[in-house]
Design a protein around this motif. Structure first.
Motif, mmCIF file in Angstrom:
data_model
loop_
_atom_site.group_PDB
_atom_site.id
_atom_site.type_symbol
_atom_site.label_atom_id
_atom_site.label_comp_id
_atom_site.label_asym_id
_atom_site.label_seq_id
_atom_site.Cartn_x
_atom_site.Cartn_y
_atom_site.Cartn_z
ATOM 1 N N MET B 40 0.826 -1.208 0.000
ATOM 2 C CA MET B 40 0.000 0.000 0.000
ATOM 3 C C MET B 40 0.858 1.255 0.000
ATOM 4 S SD MET B 40 -2.899 -0.990 -0.490
ATOM 5 C CE MET B 40 -3.987 0.415 -0.284
ATOM 6 N N CYS B 41 2.017 1.170 0.652
ATOM 7 C CA CYS B 41 2.888 2.342 0.733
ATOM 8 C C CYS B 41 4.309 1.826 0.891
ATOM 9 C CB CYS B 41 2.480 3.199 1.944
ATOM 10 S SG CYS B 41 3.607 4.559 2.300
ATOM 11 N N GLY B 65 8.642 3.994 -4.318
ATOM 12 C CA GLY B 65 7.550 4.719 -3.670
ATOM 13 C C GLY B 65 7.302 6.025 -4.394
ATOM 14 N N CYS B 66 6.296 6.758 -3.922
ATOM 15 C CA CYS B 66 5.984 8.054 -4.514
ATOM 16 C C CYS B 66 7.126 9.042 -4.249
ATOM 17 C CB CYS B 66 4.710 8.633 -3.896
ATOM 18 S SG CYS B 66 3.388 7.440 -3.719
ATOM 19 N N CYS B 71 3.489 11.204 -1.145
ATOM 20 C CA CYS B 71 2.986 9.946 -0.567
ATOM 21 C C CYS B 71 1.498 10.068 -0.249
ATOM 22 C CB CYS B 71 3.768 9.605 0.697
ATOM 23 S SG CYS B 71 3.094 8.203 1.587
ATOM 24 N N GLY B 76 4.654 8.602 4.612
ATOM 25 C CA GLY B 76 5.171 7.231 4.514
ATOM 26 C C GLY B 76 6.531 7.131 3.868
ATOM 27 N N ASN B 77 6.697 7.845 2.757
ATOM 28 C CA ASN B 77 7.960 7.673 2.058
ATOM 29 C C ASN B 77 9.142 8.340 2.787
ATOM 30 O OD1 ASN B 77 7.004 10.162 1.447
ATOM 31 N ND2 ASN B 77 7.022 9.891 -0.790
HETATM 32 S S1 FES Z 1 1.872 5.712 -0.891
HETATM 33 FE FE1 FES Z 1 3.573 5.689 -2.308
HETATM 34 S S2 FES Z 1 5.188 5.897 -0.840
HETATM 35 FE FE2 FES Z 1 3.517 6.110 0.489
#
Ligand code: FES
Ligand code: SF4
Ligand code: SF4
Ligand code: SF4
Lengths: 319, 144, 488
Positions: B40-41, B65-66, B71, B76-77
């Protein structure tokens, strides 16, 4: 007819003896154990109680408490022998459980270790280039010593283990609890970790916890610790949040950080991986360079992540 | 000669997985060495997962990740960003070469970028050969 | 027919030490070997670690004397940081170390050595243990032994926060001090421990000295070696366990050398043999001469007896009295009778207790300047303490960041490796021969020789604690004909 007394063995592999001292540290209690059980084998303290393990029937022993890691062919051999002779095999102490401090050797090869010990150190006899050999022919005959393995193993890597008692060494009060359970036959189902709590050391640590955010890590000598506050919040690496409790919070109560000797929390496979998460999570920055700078204050990550458990980690040893 | 690296790719659902998907739907050709696991992340990638991948025989691990600031879960990232340096050093201490582990930010529109990263990584690991971190690969109980 | 006897705690069976005795056709002992099968490699695997972590890593060399390793390591680390440790830290460490000594000496004397004397060397193996001692001397005394040992542990726990594997010493001092309340708790225990040392001496007089057979066993028989003695001494040549210079005196009492810790590598070197993992330290300036006794030998012992042999006096008054009594009974100093080490242990314990009293009376002991933050990293240090089982040397180097770059350890029991090897042969030669079949009793006598050294192979090889379980296997024409085991 009196009840048959419990048949018990205590044995060490590649160990330091601290686990045996922890048993002795139960003081008078040990006399109660001696009254309730026949200690058939305990090299450190009992002399001549026992004749010959090999001559025993299989499963003749009710329980063996095995401390120490498996470092050489002899350790493995005895572990297998005792496994055969015992109904219950207990990995007693962190060396048997996870490899312990001797397990740090898994970062180095057998050759590197031998080289340092026998070929390259400042007090060696000049000109002597001898290395110990598993077999040596001398004038009078042949001499043998066990094979030094390429790395350290946990007890569970060589035999089936029924119970685990963590700690380096296990706290004497836990030893007492475990021995009591053995003697009274109240051990939990096989496979359990006994003599420890289900919580983390942090949960039992009396230090004040506020928000964990640090802009700098300190090595324990670089700062005078505040005796009241959480050490990690002061920037001193502490493994309390990723370590099973049961030791009585011995290290933080001595004003020193936990290094994780009670091993991972329940249901955690790899303590070091959790340690990395815990340490990184308190770094107070979103800037990659600053993060690097702050984390540069953490040297030897392997030595903190797996101080007591490299052989028990997922990857077990360095390449 | 015919060694083909196995790379485990942990891709966050919101940006990187979509980016990889785009690479596919746009028919951008890239090496087939990555086995993708959607999370999910990126912050969901517990260091245990990475160790586990190597323990199971991976030759490389890619985490995507983003981009910072994007994020889906806001922070999260950054968490991933803070975790990665120590993880990478730990893997280094295990004797795993730095080329085998990568953290990259890939947005939903960066299909090309994803393909380039994968190609580059596959080429480098192919040149290095298999990763021996999996204990079963180097251990013969009879040869201790 | 030629035979081989293995005294083998290993025999894929137990323990970590092994003796092999070769007999010739006539049944004479041709040769003996004392072998240590273990190695753990601490010197290698501490490299790359932050140097301040070493004191809490190296304790795992030995759980029987972890404080010795902790202290030697702490002093080596102090050296790496320019020795800025405040005097109070040294006092507290010294205090801890005396309590540690008492705990260890009690355990050794009562649990490991006393069975031979109290129960007798020929007692049934099954009763020859601490329980047998308790049965003989009575539960009350047995209880007081356990209580005394527990008190010595408790003092350590109060001072350093834990006993086995303490985590107390840091570069620049110790992590916690002693509060006045804690001191009040310690004081009555110290008083009791002092009484206990006097009680133990009296017990020794009654049980051992009162029995001519034992006195003869100590003074005569094969248990003597003409090798040199090593021990740590203070400026007055009185024993000091935590600090001082290493003095080496030959078996006739002449000083051979006296060196400061950082000079150790000029005086001591280690010889390697292919048939054991344990090295053989010797006096470097004399060169390795083999396993020989005599004035030219380069071999030395480092035992409690050695420490008293190299000392001119004790550091405290009641210990001095005990010291004089011991040497006048034994016929002067130095004493070559290895078994007298048991007595020496009790004499040392008196000094330990008196030193504890002295520290308790020191108004500065509850001070707060027990730690400073060191201001520089100087990169190299050697720490020497007197472990219960012999002089212990730790030598480290580190880089500018304080990361360990090398470590060298010469550990207590290792010092005694050559003497143990030699005395084994001597005992075997005197007891085994044509018409003298090796039996349980002989095994016993060999083990008693070991026990005088209180050898700790946990330390030495970084593996086996405490006492040696023994197994003798007699091999004739390649076939084992007989096996005698004990303590396994
Ligand atoms: S959703 Fe992509 S890094 Fe957190
Ligand atoms: S677990 Fe600790 S105390 Fe027990 S043998 Fe290992 S190092 Fe010693
Ligand atoms: S991190 Fe350490 S000091 Fe802080 S609460 Fe946990 S155990 Fe205590
Ligand atoms: S605080 Fe941590 S390292 Fe110290 S004894 Fe407890 S579990 Fe072990």
């Amino acid at each position: 007819m009196a009840e048959r007394k419990l048949q018990v063995a205590l044995y060490w592999g590649a160990a330091c003896g601290g686990c045996d001292v922890a048993v002795l540290d139960t003081n008078e209690f040990i006399l109660d154990v001696a009254a309730a059980a026949d200690i058939r084998l305990w090299p450190i303290a009992v002399d001549g109680k026992y004749q010959d393990v090999e001559a025993m029937d299989d499963a003749e022993l009710d329980v063996t408490l095995f401390n120490g890691a498996v470092r050489n062919s002899e350790n493995e051999h005895v572990a297998k022998l005792l496994r055969r002779k015992s109904k219950i095999m207990v990995a007693f102490g962190t060396c048997a459980h996870l490899g312990g401090i001797p397990g740090l050797a898994n970062q180095f090869s057998r050759e590197e270790i031998m080289e340092r010990a026998y070929l390259n150190n400042p007090s060696l006899e000049v000109g002597n280039r001898t290395l110990p050999q598993t077999q040596t022919d001398c004038a009078a005959g042949q001499l043998e010593i066990p094979r030094f393995y390429a790395r350290v193993y946990r007890l569970a890597d060589v035999v089936e283990v029924d119970y685990t008692v963590p700690g380096c060494p296990p706290h004497p009060s836990q030893v007492k609890a475990v021995l009591t359970a053995v003697v009274t036959g109240t051990l939990p189902p096989r496979g359990a970790v006994v003599g420890a709590s289900e919580r983390a050391v942090c949960d039992d640590c009396p230090r004040k916890k506020e928000e964990k955010r640090v802009a700098r890590f300190y090595r324990p000598w670089q700062i005078i610790q505040d005796p009241e506050r959480c050490l990690l919040e002061q920037g001193i690496l502490c493994a309390g949040s990723v370590t099973r409790s049961g030791c009585g919070v011995r290290c933080p109560n001595s004003n020193m950080p936990c290094r994780g000797c009670y091993g991972p929390l329940p249901n955690v496979r790899d303590q070091g991986a959790k340690f990395i998460s815990a340490v990184s999570s308190i770094v107070d920055s979103k800037d990659p360079e600053e993060i690097d700078r702050i984390l540069a204050g953490v040297p030897d990550i392997m030595g903190y992540a797996y101080r007591f458990g490299l052989p028990g980690s997922l990857l077990q040893r360095s390449l | 000669m015919d060694f083909e690296p196995k790379i485990v790719g942990f891709l966050c659902n919101w940006c990187s997985y979509t980016g990889a998907d785009l690479a596919g739907t746009s028919r951008i050709k890239y090496e087939p060495n990555v086995r993708v696991i959607r999370v999910m992340c990126s912050a969901r990638v517990d260091p245990t997962f990475v160790l586990k991948a190597f323990e199971q025989g991976a030759d490389g691990v890619l985490i995507c990740g983003c981009h910072p600031g994007d994020c889906h879960y806001t922070e999260g990232n950054y968490k991933t960003m803070r975790r990665f340096p120590l993880l990478k050093r730990l893997l280094g201490d295990y004797g795993i070469e730095p080329e085998r582990v990568r953290l990259e930010w890939v947005s939903a529109s960066e299909g090309h970028r994803f393909a380039e990263i994968v190609n580059d990584m596959a080429a480098k690991i192919r040149a290095m050969g298999p990763c021996l971190a999996r204990p079963a690969l180097t251990e013969d109980p009879a040869q201790r | 027919m030629a035979r081989t006897i293995h005294i083998d705690p290993i025999t894929r069976l137990e323990g970590h030490g092994k003796i092999t005795i070769f007999l010739d056709d006539a049944g004479e002992v041709k040769d003996t070997y004392f072998q240590i099968p273990e190695l753990r490699g601490f010197e290698r695997f501490v490299v790359g670690r932050p140097i301040e972590e070493l004191p809490r890593i190296v304790t795992r060399i030995c759980g029987v004397c972890p404080a010795s390793h902790h202290m030697a390591s702490a002093k080596a680390v102090d050296g790496c940081f320019g020795n800025e440790c405040p005097p109070l830290a040294h006092k507290l460490r010294d205090m801890y170390y005396h309590a540690h000594y008492i705990h260890s000496h009690i355990a050794h004397f009562y649990a490991l050595a006393a069975p031979d004397f109290v129960c007798g060397p020929d007692a049934e193996p099954a009763t020859r243990n601490i329980l047998g001692v308790v049965a003989k001397v009575g539960l009350e005394i047995g209880g007081s032994v356990l209580a005394a040992r527990a008190m010595a542990q408790e003092i350590q726990s109060i001072l350093g926060g834990r006993t086995t594997h303490l985590v107390w010493c840091l570069p620049g001092g110790v992590s916690k001090g002693l509060t006045p309340e804690e001191l009040e708790k310690i004081k009555p225990m110290v008083a009791k421990l002092y009484d206990f040392t006097q009680f133990s001496l009296q017990l020794f007089r009654d049980v051992v000295l009162g029995n001519p057979a034992y006195v003869e066993l100590i003074l005569k028989g094969p248990y003597t070696l003409d090798v040199h003695n090593m021990g740590l001494v203070d400026a007055d040549n009185a024993p000091n366990f935590y600090d001082g210079k290493v003095r080496v005196v030959d078996f006739e009492g002449r000083e051979i050398c006296k060196y400061a810790p950082h000079e150790y590598s000029m005086y001591i070197a280690e010889h390697v043999e292919p048939w054991t993992y344990l090295k053989f330290p010797f006096l470097k300036q004399r060169g390795w001469k083999g396993f020989v006794e005599g004035i030219d030998s380069s071999i030395y012992c480092a035992t409690p007896l050695s420490r008293l042999n190299v000392a001119d006096r004790m550091a405290t008054p009641r210990a001095q009295e005990a010291f004089e009594e011991m040497f006048s009974t034994l016929g002067g100093r130095p004493c070559k009778a290895l078994m007298a080490a048991h007595w020496a242990r009790l004499v040392e314990m008196v000094q330990n207790a008196e030193m504890l009293q002295k520290h308790c009376a020191d108004p500065e002991i509850t001070g707060t300047r027990y730690r400073v933050v060191p201001q520089r990293i100087t990169g190299e240090g050697v720490g020497i303490v007197e472990a219960m089982r012999g002089t212990l040397t730790h030598h480290y180097t580190c880089d500018d960041e304080g990361i360990c770059t090398s470590a060298n350890l010469i550990v207590g029991t290792t010092n005694n490796n050559a003497p143990i090897h030699m005395v084994t042969k001597k005992v075997a030669k005197s007891l085994i021969g044509p018409g003298k079949e090796p039996d349980q009793g002989i095994l016993n006598r060999i083990e008693m020789a070991f026990r005088a050294f209180d050898p700790c192979y946990s330390c030495a090889t970084h593996s086996l604690p405490g006492q040696m379980p023994l197994e003798v296997e007699i091999v004739q024409g390649g076939q084992p004909v007989r096996t005698i085991r004990r303590g396994c």
